[in-house]
Design an enzyme around this catalytic site. Structure first.
Site, PDB file in Angstrom:
ATOM      1  N   THR A 125       0.985  -1.446   0.293  1.00 19.49           N
ATOM      2  CA  THR A 125       0.101  -0.007   0.040  1.00 19.49           C
ATOM      3  C   THR A 125       0.925   1.384  -0.063  1.00 19.49           C
ATOM      4  O   THR A 125       2.127   0.906  -0.259  1.00 19.49           O
ATOM      5  CB  THR A 125      -1.155   0.025   1.181  1.00 19.49           C
TER       6      THR A 125
ATOM      7  N   LYS B  87       3.812   0.815  -3.209  1.00 17.00           N
ATOM      8  CA  LYS B  87       3.794   0.186  -4.365  1.00 17.00           C
ATOM      9  C   LYS B  87       4.906   0.480  -5.403  1.00 17.00           C
ATOM     10  O   LYS B  87       5.145  -0.869  -6.153  1.00 17.00           O
ATOM     11  CB  LYS B  87       2.437   0.752  -4.669  1.00 17.00           C
TER      12      LYS B  87
END
Length: 83
Positions: free
Chosen positions: A68, A72
């Site tokens: 997250t 990423k």
């Protein structure tokens, strides 16, 4: 299903991770379908991501990583494609 030494562990890497709700959904699905696995949020600073990817996933019961914000793009750059 109890967590044991054979349980596959999946991590959601982020910083922060307090808002992550995927474990609520996926851990329920793992249990419902008899999958011996658990999804755990892991608060990890961006500077520590390369070392964790290099060493943390070498444990035999680590099944994989999710990412997250803000990890990423950095995680995608660290992972080698498989054939």
């Amino acid at each position: 299903m109890p967590i044991t030494g054979t349980t596959r562990v999946y991590f959601i890497l982020g910083d922060p991770v307090a808002q992550v709700r995927a474990p609520e959904v996926y851990n329920h699905l793992f249990q419902r379908h008899g999958v011996d696995a658990v999804l755990v949020p892991l608060k990890l600073a961006a500077r520590d991501l390369p070392g964790f990817v290099q060493h943390g996933i070498t444990a035999e019961n680590v099944g994989g990583l999710w990412a997250t914000i803000p990890h990423k793009a950095q995680l995608a750059a660290l992972i080698e494609p498989t054939d």
